[in-house]
Structures are given as C-alpha cells and as structure tokens.
Design a protein around this motif. Structure first.
Motif, PDB file in Angstrom:
ATOM      1  N   ILE A 269       0.913  -1.350  -0.161  1.00  0.00           N
ATOM      2  CA  ILE A 269      -0.091   0.060   0.107  1.00  0.00           C
ATOM      3  C   ILE A 269       0.946   1.286   0.028  1.00  0.00           C
ATOM      4  O   ILE A 269       0.478   2.227  -0.602  1.00  0.00           O
ATOM      5  CB  ILE A 269      -1.006  -0.095   1.229  1.00  0.00           C
ATOM      6  N   GLN A 270       1.851   1.279   0.765  1.00  0.00           N
ATOM      7  CA  GLN A 270       2.975   2.375   1.007  1.00  0.00           C
ATOM      8  C   GLN A 270       3.578   2.762  -0.640  1.00  0.00           C
ATOM      9  O   GLN A 270       3.670   3.834  -1.093  1.00  0.00           O
ATOM     10  CB  GLN A 270       3.911   2.087   1.868  1.00  0.00           C
ATOM     11  N   ASN A 271       3.728   1.529  -1.217  1.00  0.00           N
ATOM     12  CA  ASN A 271       4.265   1.755  -2.632  1.00  0.00           C
ATOM     13  C   ASN A 271       3.187   2.129  -3.519  1.00  0.00           C
ATOM     14  O   ASN A 271       3.571   3.071  -4.428  1.00  0.00           O
ATOM     15  CB  ASN A 271       5.052   0.388  -3.307  1.00  0.00           C
ATOM     16  N   LEU A 272       2.062   1.550  -3.309  1.00  0.00           N
ATOM     17  CA  LEU A 272       0.755   1.928  -4.296  1.00  0.00           C
ATOM     18  C   LEU A 272       0.641   3.588  -4.174  1.00  0.00           C
ATOM     19  O   LEU A 272       0.423   4.114  -5.483  1.00  0.00           O
ATOM     20  CB  LEU A 272      -0.420   1.226  -3.718  1.00  0.00           C
ATOM     21  N   VAL A 273       1.029   4.207  -3.464  1.00  0.00           N
ATOM     22  CA  VAL A 273       0.604   5.435  -3.183  1.00  0.00           C
ATOM     23  C   VAL A 273       1.872   6.758  -2.944  1.00  0.00           C
ATOM     24  O   VAL A 273       1.766   7.883  -3.009  1.00  0.00           O
ATOM     25  CB  VAL A 273      -0.316   5.930  -1.895  1.00  0.00           C
ATOM     26  N   ALA A 274       2.728   5.641  -3.381  1.00  0.00           N
ATOM     27  CA  ALA A 274       4.123   6.605  -3.234  1.00  0.00           C
ATOM     28  C   ALA A 274       4.224   7.902  -3.898  1.00  0.00           C
ATOM     29  O   ALA A 274       4.937   8.888  -3.553  1.00  0.00           O
ATOM     30  CB  ALA A 274       5.264   5.714  -3.407  1.00  0.00           C
ATOM     31  N   ARG A 280      -5.953  13.042  -0.197  1.00  0.00           N
ATOM     32  CA  ARG A 280      -7.021  12.635  -0.823  1.00  0.00           C
ATOM     33  C   ARG A 280      -6.768  11.750  -1.919  1.00  0.00           C
ATOM     34  O   ARG A 280      -7.302  10.739  -2.206  1.00  0.00           O
ATOM     35  CB  ARG A 280      -7.902  13.911  -1.367  1.00  0.00           C
ATOM     36  N   ALA A 281      -5.902  12.100  -2.707  1.00  0.00           N
ATOM     37  CA  ALA A 281      -5.450  11.160  -3.760  1.00  0.00           C
ATOM     38  C   ALA A 281      -4.842   9.790  -3.179  1.00  0.00           C
ATOM     39  O   ALA A 281      -5.150   8.899  -3.885  1.00  0.00           O
ATOM     40  CB  ALA A 281      -4.107  11.736  -4.716  1.00  0.00           C
ATOM     41  N   LYS A 282      -4.228   9.950  -2.143  1.00  0.00           N
ATOM     42  CA  LYS A 282      -3.823   8.379  -1.546  1.00  0.00           C
ATOM     43  C   LYS A 282      -5.042   7.706  -1.151  1.00  0.00           C
ATOM     44  O   LYS A 282      -5.128   6.590  -1.530  1.00  0.00           O
ATOM     45  CB  LYS A 282      -2.847   8.728  -0.258  1.00  0.00           C
ATOM     46  N   ALA A 283      -5.952   8.440  -0.493  1.00  0.00           N
ATOM     47  CA  ALA A 283      -7.138   7.743   0.036  1.00  0.00           C
ATOM     48  C   ALA A 283      -8.055   7.098  -1.124  1.00  0.00           C
ATOM     49  O   ALA A 283      -8.500   6.039  -1.119  1.00  0.00           O
ATOM     50  CB  ALA A 283      -8.042   8.772   0.927  1.00  0.00           C
ATOM     51  N   GLU A 284      -8.070   7.781  -1.944  1.00  0.00           N
ATOM     52  CA  GLU A 284      -8.940   7.452  -3.327  1.00  0.00           C
ATOM     53  C   GLU A 284      -8.366   6.314  -3.815  1.00  0.00           C
ATOM     54  O   GLU A 284      -9.178   5.285  -4.268  1.00  0.00           O
ATOM     55  CB  GLU A 284      -9.188   8.465  -4.457  1.00  0.00           C
ATOM     56  N   LYS A 285      -7.007   6.275  -3.948  1.00  0.00           N
ATOM     57  CA  LYS A 285      -6.373   4.979  -4.515  1.00  0.00           C
ATOM     58  C   LYS A 285      -6.553   3.908  -3.681  1.00  0.00           C
ATOM     59  O   LYS A 285      -6.735   2.519  -4.242  1.00  0.00           O
ATOM     60  CB  LYS A 285      -4.899   5.452  -4.783  1.00  0.00           C
ATOM     61  N   ILE A 286      -6.333   3.992  -2.356  1.00  0.00           N
ATOM     62  CA  ILE A 286      -6.593   2.837  -1.307  1.00  0.00           C
ATOM     63  C   ILE A 286      -8.033   2.426  -1.562  1.00  0.00           C
ATOM     64  O   ILE A 286      -8.578   1.211  -1.520  1.00  0.00           O
ATOM     65  CB  ILE A 286      -6.239   3.401   0.066  1.00  0.00           C
ATOM     66  N   TYR A 287      -9.075   3.284  -1.550  1.00  0.00           N
ATOM     67  CA  TYR A 287     -10.562   2.839  -1.353  1.00  0.00           C
ATOM     68  C   TYR A 287     -10.640   2.101  -2.975  1.00  0.00           C
ATOM     69  O   TYR A 287     -11.474   1.285  -2.673  1.00  0.00           O
ATOM     70  CB  TYR A 287     -11.154   4.234  -1.512  1.00  0.00           C
ATOM     71  N   GLN A 288     -10.168   2.378  -3.945  1.00  0.00           N
ATOM     72  CA  GLN A 288     -10.388   1.761  -5.249  1.00  0.00           C
ATOM     73  C   GLN A 288      -9.685   0.336  -5.273  1.00  0.00           C
ATOM     74  O   GLN A 288     -10.311  -0.752  -5.540  1.00  0.00           O
ATOM     75  CB  GLN A 288      -9.695   2.794  -6.350  1.00  0.00           C
ATOM     76  N   PHE A 289      -8.475   0.444  -4.282  1.00  0.00           N
ATOM     77  CA  PHE A 289      -7.793  -1.011  -4.089  1.00  0.00           C
ATOM     78  C   PHE A 289      -8.843  -1.944  -3.235  1.00  0.00           C
ATOM     79  O   PHE A 289      -8.935  -3.162  -3.636  1.00  0.00           O
ATOM     80  CB  PHE A 289      -6.663  -0.896  -3.288  1.00  0.00           C
TER      81      PHE A 289
END
Length: 632
Positions: A269-274, A280-289
C-alpha cells in the motif's frame, strides 16, 4: 414484582378471556389485531445476565394481523431459551391447539448472504384456517448480554390496538439505568418507580391507521427505551457512562485486536500511493484498491456480532461484512498515516439517528470517517460497495447522528446532508412535432446527489429490462417507443447521465386542422396526488429536499404557430415551490421550462390538506395544453 405480575394476569382472566367476541368495539376499529394482554419482565439484578419473560395474548382479525403475533425468540451460544409455548383459541375462546418448544421452527436469524453466524431464531410456523383467532405466547430466555435491553412499544404497529400491556424492569440499584420515554402523555399510561424496580402499564390504546407519508411508528406513539451503564456483551464487561467512555471501550474490546494487517500488505500500500502528493489522492487510490480486492459477505460472529474479522483475514480471504471491510480500510489508511475513524450508525433509506441521550450499543452498520489533509469536514466511506464513488453517502447513510471512534474516545457527529442544490435531476428534451401529432425527440436525464444513487442500478440491466424499466416509468405516455439508450456513470463527479431517442406516434391531438399539444411530456404528477382523508390522524414527513428541472424545446411543423402563450406560473409555500413557463425562441421553437423544488420537513396532520391541494395544483398545471394553429 411477582405479585404485580400475578395481579395483571388475574385481572385479565376475570374477563371472558380468549374469545375475540369480547374485544370492545373501539379496539376493533382500524385494527387488524389487538394485543389483549402483555406482561414483559426484564430481570437485570444479576448484572451479568438478562432474564427476559414475555407473556402476550393477541387476537388476530385478518391475514394482515398475522404479522402482529410475534411468536418467536432469538437465541445464540450465549442465550438459553428456558420456556417457549403457544396456545391457539377459536372464536368462542376454546383451546384448539398447543405448541411446545420442539414444535417451533429453528432457523438461522440472518440472511442468505451471511457466510456464517451463531444467531438463530425459534418461530411458530402456523397458518390459520379461519379468522378471528387468539394466540397466547409465552417465553423466557437468559442471556449473557445486557448491552441490548428490549424497549417497550405497547402498540406494536399501525393497525394494531392494545387492551393491556405491562413493562417491568428489575435491576441492581447501584447501577445507573437510563430511561427515555416518548409520547406517553397523550395515552393512558401509568408508571411506578422504586429503587431497582420500574413498571409501565398501558391500557385501551386504539389502533392508528397508517396514512400516506406517515412517519416511523415509534416517532409519535408510546415508546420507552432503557440502557444500563455497566453492561455485558456475551460475558465481556463494558461501561457506558458517556459516549467518550463507550467509544474507548469499543476500540479496546472490539477493534484493537483486529488490527493485524500483514507487513507485506503495508509495504504494498505504501508503494501504491508513493507518487501521490496529498491525502485525498492517496485515500482515493486505497479505496479503489479495496473495491477491486474485496466483496461484501455478512459474517455475524465475534462478541455478539459486533467484533470485526481480523484485517489479516480480510486481506487473505477477500471478503467481509461492513465491520470487517471498514476496519480493513482503516488499517490500509493507517499504513500511510491518514487518520480515519471506525463509525457505527443506523443505515437505511429512512433517516434514523443514534439516540444521543441513551449511551449504549446502537446501530446496524459501520462506515469509515476519514480526515483528509486537515480538512474540517469528515469524508465518509461506504466500504461494502464495489461501485459507490469515493466520499458518496446516498440515502442509505446520509444526514444522521453517528458514533465515531477516535483516539480520545467516542464522538457523536453527523454524516453528510445533501441539500436541495445537491439533489438535482435535470431533464432536457429536444423534440420535433409533426402536423399528424407525432413527436420525435432526444431525451437526456442528468442525476446528482441522492438522485445519482437511485439511478446507478440501471447499468446492471440488460437491454430488454432497461427498456422495460423506462416504459414502465412512463406508462402514462401512450404508444411511447424508445431507442438508442446510452448510460454514463461518472464516479469522479458523482453524476449519472441517461440519453435516448423516443417516438410517440400520436402524442398531440388534431382538432379541425389545429394541434392541441401537452407541453409536459414525462413529468406527470397526476398519479402522485396524495390520497384524501376525511380526518387525517398522523403527522407526515418529507425526508429529503430535492429539485427537478425540465426543459423541453419543441420544433413546430412548418406553417404552424402557437395561438397564445400562457402567463408564467409560480407557487411558493412551506412544502416547496413550482414554476412553469412557456416562451418562443428566436428560431420559432416553443420552449417549456418546469421547475419543482421539494422541501423536507415534519408537518402536523392539520397541514395535510394544504399539502394535498398543492399537489393537486401541480398536477393540474402539469396538464397544460397549448393550441398550435395553422397559419392562414
């Protein structure tokens, strides 16, 4: 307490006990059933157990009244069913059949979408052969859970009357029992209070008929709720002196042990949003994951069904219920230091808030509140849906009081409220009118706010069912044909767009060579006129404000023009506003613009006729017809 219980039983037995013929006429009026006698005893004197005794006699007049019998008990691994019987009596009050515990159906108490659960229900599976009949139901259970104290609703529901109902609570006087009473003043309800002992008694409550837009029954009928500060949840002790303390208890006992996300996933997850530069952009990406990885399956186990599955289990298996998926998403956000808060609430289309005055386990759903980039407003995430846009609530969880678990304890807060300018549906039509009365056109529907969530289901329909759904919605338009349907779900903008072509072979009437045109094509309100009541009894509620705008452009046939334009119409009142305008465009097109705004609110029964008159006015103006004359 036992003496009082006995007195209630004897007083009742001195009447001609079980015959429906002895029910007074005023209790029969508007009633599908009548609660003849009810004796409820809740024993909390041993703070580790709840002993629940229920004796109820119900006379059922018709098929609708069968749902008022309530001949069932819930149980689980921590609840023993000590007593369970039911006895049936005929019109003359004679016993016809008796059921013991072994005669009750024993089934899972959860839906088919539940993977596994230990909650079950014993219920009487009885189909009456004649009406009326009377049933006597008796039960006693002993549970290791005192976190949920059954409330008292002496009138079960609309169309049910009550002859006698008694609610008794026994508890340790050293404990704090919080009691909240609703709507008792206008009914024949008596109360006796002693240290460690409270009794409420209701008599002769006439049935209330359910009316159009009636609010939930318990909001305006007699209702008592109770909670105790020192409780047990399946043997686990808890404290509920304040919402802050209660939230801390939930975090420590129900959530903390579930935060075991594997290091491998944390690193992923840390690499996914690096590469993302803000929360907001990080949370959106995690929510989609999360939406791509997991699916919702109900899992009702673990300290009364309130403890989530471990985050590691969700990560491994790829499924979970609302608790598990909310907690899993929180763990993922924790991995990148985005603050988020496990939140409990009542979910459903009817807005229901947690009762702030009753510190206790409440709610039926879990969502996640996220604090993004230090913003003051919380962004709410529905973690059970694979399609819901980031931060969108919809009418399942909007505008209600909820409990958020923070590092400092439980905090009551409010979910997103969608305003009238959020809940907007816009219908735009360009149509060509022929001198035969035929109408050809292009239609677009834009939906935002609550409207958005109510339209996305269309994307799951095949072509045949999709067309059928439109034709059913507009069945008042005779001969309607639709084609070239296209749907666009813009999740980023939370906007749903529908487009199609339509044909109505004989839309307008031809009168002596002229054309009589109905300006409003699809937004008919005639079928929405509320029913008339000679004497409205209940208040009425409009839960959500919204706005609908219709803009229609008619291209008239050659050598035709509108005879005269009506004056613009505007209505404003406490229920909303309505306007309709017809004008000619520069190119000779006829433009019709209709706007309807609905105000939300709780309204008294005496305002109902005004509301109905307003709806009738809208329906009448929606039927506006224009005379299109042939030029000389």
């Amino acid at each position: 307490p036992q003496i009082l219980f006995f007195i209630g039983l004897v007083c009742f037995s001195q009447e001609t006990v079980f015959s429906p013929l002895t029910v007074s006429q005023d209790l029969k009026e508007n009633a599908d059933s009548v609660l003849r006698n009810e004796l409820i005893t809740l024993d909390l004197t041993d703070s580790k157990y709840l002993v629940f005794k229920n004796y109820r006699v119900v006379t059922v007049f018709n098929k609708k009244g069968n749902s008022d019998v309530d001949a069932y008990v819930y149980y689980d691994d921590n609840t023993d069913v000590k007593t369970l019987t039911a006895t049936l009596y005929n019109l003359m009050g004679q016993e016809t059949e008796k059921f013991k515990k072994r005669d009750f159906k024993d089934v899972s108490a959860v839906s088919g979408g539940t993977l596994y659960a230990d909650s079950r229900v014993l219920y009487l599976d009885y189909t009456p052969t004649s009406y009326p009949y009377t049933i006597v139901f008796e039960s006693e259970t002993k549970s290791k859970t005192t976190a949920f104290i059954p409330g008292w609703v002496p009138m079960g529901d609309y169309a049910s009357s009550t002859q006698f109902s008694q609610y008794e609570i026994l508890y340790n006087p050293e404990d704090k029992l919080t009691v909240k009473e609703f709507n008792l003043d206008n009914y024949e309800v008596e109360k006796i209070e002693q240290p460690g002992h409270k009794i409420w008694t209701a008599k002769n409550l006439a049935a209330v008929k359910k009316e159009y837009l009636s609010p939930p029954f318990t909001t305006h009928m007699p209702y008592v709720k109770c909670a105790i500060n020192n409780f047990y949840l399946e043997g686990v002790p808890g404290v509920a002196n304040s919402w802050s303390d209660f939230g801390s208890w939930m975090s420590a006992n129900l959530l903390q042990e579930c935060n075991d996300l594997p290091q491998e996933t944390i690193t992923f997850i840390q690499n996914l949003v690096a590469d993302e530069t803000n929360d907001r952009a990080k949370a959106e990406k995690i929510y989609q994951f999360v939406q791509d990885k997991v699916r919702y399956i109900s899992v009702q186990v673990g300290i009364g069904g309130w403890k989530p599955m471990n985050a590691s289990e969700v990560d491994k298996l790829g499924y979970g219920d609302c608790k598990a998926l909310t907690n899993y998403t929180k763990n993922l956000l924790d991995a990148v230091n985005i603050p988020s808060y496990y939140t409990v609430l009542y979910a459903g289309e009817d807005k229901k808030s947690l009762d702030p005055d009753l510190v206790a386990i409440q709610g039926n759903h879990a969502i996640l509140g996220v604090n993004l980039d230090g913003e003051e407003d919380i962004t709410w995430l529905e973690c059970t849906s694979q399609e819901t846009p980031f931060g969108y609530m919809g009418d399942f969880t909007d505008d209600r009081e909820v409990l958020m678990m923070t590092d400092e304890g439980g905090v009551l807060t409010h979910t997103t409220k969608y305003t009238v300018n959020d809940n907007v549906k816009t219908v735009k039509i360009t149509a060509s009118l022929a001198d035969t009365g035929q109408l050809l056109g292009n239609l677009s529907i834009d939906s935002d706010g609550i409207y958005y969530g109510n339209r996305t289901y269309l994307t799951h329909l095949d072509d045949r069912k999709l067309k059928e759904s439109y034709l059913e919605s507009w069945n008042s338009v005779n001969g309607l044909e639709i084609s070239e349907i296209s749907l666009k779900n813009d999740r980023n903008k939370v906007h749903f767009d529908e487009k199609m072509q339509f044909k109505i072979p004989q839309y307008a009437d031809i009168v002596n060579g002229d054309i009589l045109l109905k300006a409003n094509i699809f937004s008919k309100s005639k079928e929405n006129i509320p029913p008339r009541y000679s004497a409205r009894k209940t208040p009425f509620i409009i839960e959500r404000e919204n706005k609908r705008i219709d803009e229609i452009s008619f291209t008239l046939p050659e050598n035709y023009t509108v005879s005269s334009l009506p004056e613009p119409l505007v209505i404003n009142n406490v229920f909303g506003s309505y306007s309709a305008e017809v004008k000619l465009d520069e190119d000779g097109s006829l433009i019709y613009i209709r706007k309807l705004t609905v105000n939300e609110g709780d309204f008294p029964a005496e305002d109902y006729n005004k509301y109905r008159d307003y709806c009738k006015d809208i329906a009448r103006y929606d039927n506006l017809k224009l005379l299109i004359k042939k030029k000389a």
